[in-house]
Design a protein around this motif. Structure first.
Motif, PDB file in Angstrom:
ATOM      1  N   VAL A  32     -41.975 -16.105   0.836  1.00 53.46           N
ATOM      2  CA  VAL A  32     -42.114 -14.969   1.607  1.00 53.46           C
ATOM      3  C   VAL A  32     -42.352 -15.269   3.212  1.00 53.46           C
ATOM      4  O   VAL A  32     -41.899 -14.877   4.161  1.00 53.46           O
ATOM      5  CB  VAL A  32     -43.296 -14.215   1.080  1.00 53.46           C
ATOM      6  CG1 VAL A  32     -43.569 -12.744   2.028  1.00 53.46           C
ATOM      7  CG2 VAL A  32     -42.817 -13.887  -0.289  1.00 53.46           C
ATOM      8  N   TYR A  51     -50.501 -12.539  -3.361  1.00 57.20           N
ATOM      9  CA  TYR A  51     -50.593 -11.075  -3.677  1.00 57.20           C
ATOM     10  C   TYR A  51     -51.819 -11.012  -4.737  1.00 57.20           C
ATOM     11  O   TYR A  51     -52.141 -12.168  -5.624  1.00 57.20           O
ATOM     12  CB  TYR A  51     -49.385 -10.802  -4.183  1.00 57.20           C
ATOM     13  CG  TYR A  51     -48.227 -10.769  -3.533  1.00 57.20           C
ATOM     14  CD1 TYR A  51     -47.942  -9.721  -2.429  1.00 57.20           C
ATOM     15  CD2 TYR A  51     -47.220 -11.951  -3.281  1.00 57.20           C
ATOM     16  CE1 TYR A  51     -46.784  -9.741  -1.640  1.00 57.20           C
ATOM     17  CE2 TYR A  51     -46.195 -11.964  -2.545  1.00 57.20           C
ATOM     18  CZ  TYR A  51     -45.879 -11.120  -1.550  1.00 57.20           C
ATOM     19  OH  TYR A  51     -45.158 -10.808  -0.707  1.00 57.20           O
ATOM     20  N   SER A  60     -49.412 -14.251   4.958  1.00 55.69           N
ATOM     21  CA  SER A  60     -48.764 -14.474   3.924  1.00 55.69           C
ATOM     22  C   SER A  60     -49.181 -15.524   2.969  1.00 55.69           C
ATOM     23  O   SER A  60     -48.845 -16.552   2.798  1.00 55.69           O
ATOM     24  CB  SER A  60     -47.136 -15.068   4.101  1.00 55.69           C
ATOM     25  OG  SER A  60     -46.353 -15.053   2.856  1.00 55.69           O
ATOM     26  N   VAL A  90     -42.104  -7.180   5.401  1.00 56.72           N
ATOM     27  CA  VAL A  90     -41.030  -7.161   4.367  1.00 56.72           C
ATOM     28  C   VAL A  90     -40.787  -5.853   3.792  1.00 56.72           C
ATOM     29  O   VAL A  90     -39.671  -5.343   3.892  1.00 56.72           O
ATOM     30  CB  VAL A  90     -41.346  -8.047   3.099  1.00 56.72           C
ATOM     31  CG1 VAL A  90     -40.128  -7.657   2.168  1.00 56.72           C
ATOM     32  CG2 VAL A  90     -41.210  -9.509   3.329  1.00 56.72           C
ATOM     33  N   SER A  91     -41.427  -5.018   3.428  1.00 53.57           N
ATOM     34  CA  SER A  91     -41.497  -3.444   3.141  1.00 53.57           C
ATOM     35  C   SER A  91     -40.695  -2.699   4.288  1.00 53.57           C
ATOM     36  O   SER A  91     -39.798  -1.928   3.889  1.00 53.57           O
ATOM     37  CB  SER A  91     -42.683  -2.746   2.692  1.00 53.57           C
ATOM     38  OG  SER A  91     -43.224  -3.332   1.696  1.00 53.57           O
ATOM     39  N   SER A 113     -37.000  -3.865   4.542  1.00 50.24           N
ATOM     40  CA  SER A 113     -36.235  -3.525   3.279  1.00 50.24           C
ATOM     41  C   SER A 113     -35.997  -2.010   3.032  1.00 50.24           C
ATOM     42  O   SER A 113     -35.606  -1.509   2.104  1.00 50.24           O
ATOM     43  CB  SER A 113     -37.144  -4.295   2.239  1.00 50.24           C
ATOM     44  OG  SER A 113     -37.126  -5.617   2.274  1.00 50.24           O
ATOM     45  N   LEU A 131     -38.620  -5.325  -6.623  1.00 50.08           N
ATOM     46  CA  LEU A 131     -38.721  -6.161  -5.547  1.00 50.08           C
ATOM     47  C   LEU A 131     -37.306  -6.949  -5.357  1.00 50.08           C
ATOM     48  O   LEU A 131     -37.057  -7.322  -4.374  1.00 50.08           O
ATOM     49  CB  LEU A 131     -39.796  -7.350  -5.921  1.00 50.08           C
ATOM     50  CG  LEU A 131     -41.323  -7.159  -5.666  1.00 50.08           C
ATOM     51  CD1 LEU A 131     -42.099  -8.306  -5.998  1.00 50.08           C
ATOM     52  CD2 LEU A 131     -41.509  -6.547  -4.129  1.00 50.08           C
ATOM     53  N   THR A 159     -46.144  -8.613   3.429  1.00 49.97           N
ATOM     54  CA  THR A 159     -45.709  -7.484   2.567  1.00 49.97           C
ATOM     55  C   THR A 159     -45.358  -6.330   3.297  1.00 49.97           C
ATOM     56  O   THR A 159     -44.216  -5.805   3.072  1.00 49.97           O
ATOM     57  CB  THR A 159     -46.819  -7.151   1.591  1.00 49.97           C
ATOM     58  OG1 THR A 159     -47.424  -8.542   1.040  1.00 49.97           O
ATOM     59  CG2 THR A 159     -46.277  -6.151   0.592  1.00 49.97           C
ATOM     60  N   HIS A 206     -38.583   0.392   2.268  1.00 49.75           N
ATOM     61  CA  HIS A 206     -39.350   1.014   1.284  1.00 49.75           C
ATOM     62  C   HIS A 206     -39.904   2.230   1.819  1.00 49.75           C
ATOM     63  O   HIS A 206     -40.419   2.356   2.985  1.00 49.75           O
ATOM     64  CB  HIS A 206     -40.628  -0.038   1.063  1.00 49.75           C
ATOM     65  CG  HIS A 206     -41.552   0.360  -0.169  1.00 49.75           C
ATOM     66  ND1 HIS A 206     -42.041   1.545  -0.547  1.00 49.75           N
ATOM     67  CD2 HIS A 206     -41.457  -0.454  -1.432  1.00 49.75           C
ATOM     68  CE1 HIS A 206     -42.523   1.423  -1.493  1.00 49.75           C
ATOM     69  NE2 HIS A 206     -42.390   0.268  -2.249  1.00 49.75           N
ATOM     70  N   ASP A 262     -51.503  -7.324  -1.020  1.00 53.08           N
ATOM     71  CA  ASP A 262     -51.890  -8.978  -0.442  1.00 53.08           C
ATOM     72  C   ASP A 262     -53.148  -9.363  -0.188  1.00 53.08           C
ATOM     73  O   ASP A 262     -54.149  -8.235   0.143  1.00 53.08           O
ATOM     74  CB  ASP A 262     -50.958  -8.864   0.709  1.00 53.08           C
ATOM     75  CG  ASP A 262     -51.515  -8.061   2.050  1.00 53.08           C
ATOM     76  OD1 ASP A 262     -52.162  -8.550   2.899  1.00 53.08           O
ATOM     77  OD2 ASP A 262     -51.611  -6.694   1.869  1.00 53.08           O
ATOM     78  N   TYR A 305     -36.522  -4.026  -2.765  1.00 52.89           N
ATOM     79  CA  TYR A 305     -37.468  -4.051  -1.793  1.00 52.89           C
ATOM     80  C   TYR A 305     -38.440  -5.129  -1.419  1.00 52.89           C
ATOM     81  O   TYR A 305     -39.269  -4.934  -0.601  1.00 52.89           O
ATOM     82  CB  TYR A 305     -38.466  -2.745  -2.250  1.00 52.89           C
ATOM     83  CG  TYR A 305     -37.860  -1.404  -2.292  1.00 52.89           C
ATOM     84  CD1 TYR A 305     -37.275  -0.799  -0.719  1.00 52.89           C
ATOM     85  CD2 TYR A 305     -37.704  -0.667  -3.072  1.00 52.89           C
ATOM     86  CE1 TYR A 305     -36.760   0.554  -0.697  1.00 52.89           C
ATOM     87  CE2 TYR A 305     -37.100   0.664  -3.234  1.00 52.89           C
ATOM     88  CZ  TYR A 305     -36.687   1.212  -2.182  1.00 52.89           C
ATOM     89  OH  TYR A 305     -35.927   2.449  -1.844  1.00 52.89           O
ATOM     90  N   GLY A 306     -38.148  -6.315  -1.940  1.00 52.34           N
ATOM     91  CA  GLY A 306     -38.863  -7.598  -1.621  1.00 52.34           C
ATOM     92  C   GLY A 306     -37.861  -8.489  -1.155  1.00 52.34           C
ATOM     93  O   GLY A 306     -38.232  -9.426  -0.456  1.00 52.34           O
TER      94      GLY A 306
END
Length: 452
Positions: free
Chosen positions: A155, A321, A318, A125-126, A129, A43, A122, A131, A105, A46-47
């Motif tokens: 987040v 998780y 959000s 963000v991925s 980022s 993360l 999630t 992913h 999530d 990737y987070g």
């Protein structure tokens, strides 16, 4: 020699490997850090939001650990699948430490959540980022004027900030080019970050919260009447921990200031609980219906029967998780973690010889990055206490040939360095700094370049 596999190369996995190799009580420990992805750092890569360069710089510390000669990185190795079941992994190593995080999530559980335009934070963000499991073209923001972010943690703050930021501010980051272009073409003018409880109960940290007020061309609006519903709002110094008190003070300052004229606006809302995602005839999103909540005597909130609709074309949830089961490992569906005792995996209440857990799959999605260090240390200590029993088993001299024979194609550390070089070259070609390669074929091609 004690040979250990650590599954997961995020902070908890790297800290576990570091503890195992740097202690002196059990000499000769060697660790293979396995990861499903061809790139390390979990993360942190990737987070963590791409504009949070100070936090992302933690990659340097993780890199130093993974470059230790007693530790070997093996990416592109999926554990628990057909090619490498967990039972087979235990035949190749004296012990296995699972640091696989919490990959799923939570859902809102309300009508309309399945509509196009509703996504997890999630997934968002991925996407920004890079992913490789996420479609680089997953988000088209050109038709979005208003977005709703449901949640009150860091987040939620991150995705709110990314929706409101300008592309020029994000160009110096390592964000994939497709995501940068989509955010640059975004039509978003208003972002609503909505919490079902009050300002004193927000899970965000003050630094991240205050950062929302520093974005160029972005105005902040907070409703004084909503803040006043919180019993701790009138005198935050009397009962609140320091972080929560500073959060309330920051919100109080914004509420007292008239909204500035700005191209984009962030609205922070409290005491609103989502009850339905509203839609258009084409199956898209037109808004979210919220019920006004009020604090009760138990410190929770209850519905008041009053409702408010917030228009939106994009909804990001959000709300936390959950861990997911790994085939071959026991799993507690209530806590969404692997049952354990001080990191030792429990099967039917008894410690399973050679199997351990650390990180979120051990304790749940709690804490910050630094919380993983003591968590990993506890697990590593349990493993080292068991070393005398673990080392009795005879193993292959090196598990890598067995992994390859199973049909796996591990990306070793030189392969990761080749990915880094390819990302730096991609950035130069785009007039930017290093830019992430956001897809599996691109990463694997970079890791295993065809000889000239």
């Amino acid at each position: 020699m004690l040979r250990v596999a650590v599954v997961g190369s995020g902070p908890s996995g790297v800290y576990a490997a570091q503890t195992l190799t740097q202690q002196r009580e059990v000499p000769g420990v060697r660790v293979d850090v396995l990861d499903r992805l061809p790139a390390p750092y979990g993360l942190v890569r990737y987070g963590v939001a791409p504009d949070h360069e100070k936090i992302k710089s933690l990659q340097g510390s993780l890199r130093t650990v993974l470059e230790d000669e007693r530790i070997r990185f093996l990416g592109n190795v999926e554990v628990g699948g057909e090619l490498l079941p967990t039972a087979r992994l235990l035949e190749l190593y004296h012990a296995v430490v699972y640091c696989v995080g919490a990959a799923r999530d939570r859902l809102l559980g309300i009508p309309g959540e399945e509509r196009a335009g509703v996504h997890s934070a999630t997934a968002f963000v991925s996407w920004y980022s890079g992913h490789p499991d996420t479609d680089p073209g997953a988000f088209d923001l050109t038709g979005v004027r208003s977005a709703v972010v449901i949640g009150a943690g860091n987040v939620a703050v991150d995705v709110t900030r990314m929706l409101a930021r300008g592309a020029a501010e994000l160009a110096p980051t390592d964000m994939p080019q497709a995501a940068l272009g989509a955010l640059g073409a975004s039509g978003v003018r208003e972002v609503h970050m909505v919490a079902r409880r009050g300002p004193s109960q927000g899970k965000f940290t003050t630094k991240e919260l205050r950062e929302l007020g520093t974005l160029p061309g972005v105005g902040i609006r907070v409703e004084e009447a909503e803040l006043a519903l919180d019993p701790a709002y009138a005198d935050p110094g009397a009962a609140l921990p320091a972080v929560n008190r500073r959060n309330v003070e920051a919100l109080r300052g914004w509420a007292a200031s008239p909204p500035a004229e700005a191209d984009r606006r962030i609205r922070l809302r409290f005491f609103l609980r989502p009850v339905e995602v509203l839609g258009d005839p084409d199956g898209g999103v037109s808004g979210v219906r919220f019920e006004r909540t009020a604090p009760d005597e138990r410190g929770a909130v209850t519905g008041t029967g009053g409702y408010e609709d917030i228009p939106a074309e994009l909804v990001l949830r959000s709300v936390g998780y959950q861990g997911v089961p790994l085939p071959g490992l026991p799993f507690d569906p209530v806590t969404a973690t692997v049952p354990h005792a001080a990191g030792r995996v429990l099967r039917e209440g008894r410690a399973s010889v050679g199997e351990y857990v650390a990180g979120w799959i051990k304790r749940g999605p709690t804490g910050v990055i630094g919380t993983n260090r003591p968590c990993a240390k506890e697990t590593a200590s349990s493993l080292l206490q068991d070393a005398g029993v673990l080392a009795r088993r005879d193993l292959p001299e090196d598990p890598l040939p067995a992994l390859r024979a199973a049909g796996l194609h591990p990306v070793e550390w030189p392969g990761w360095l080749a990915i880094e070089s390819a990302e730096a070259a991609l950035g130069r070609s785009l007039g930017r700094r290093s830019v992430k390669i956001p897809d599996w074929p691109g990463l694997l091609t970079a890791a295993h370049p065809t000889p000239p």
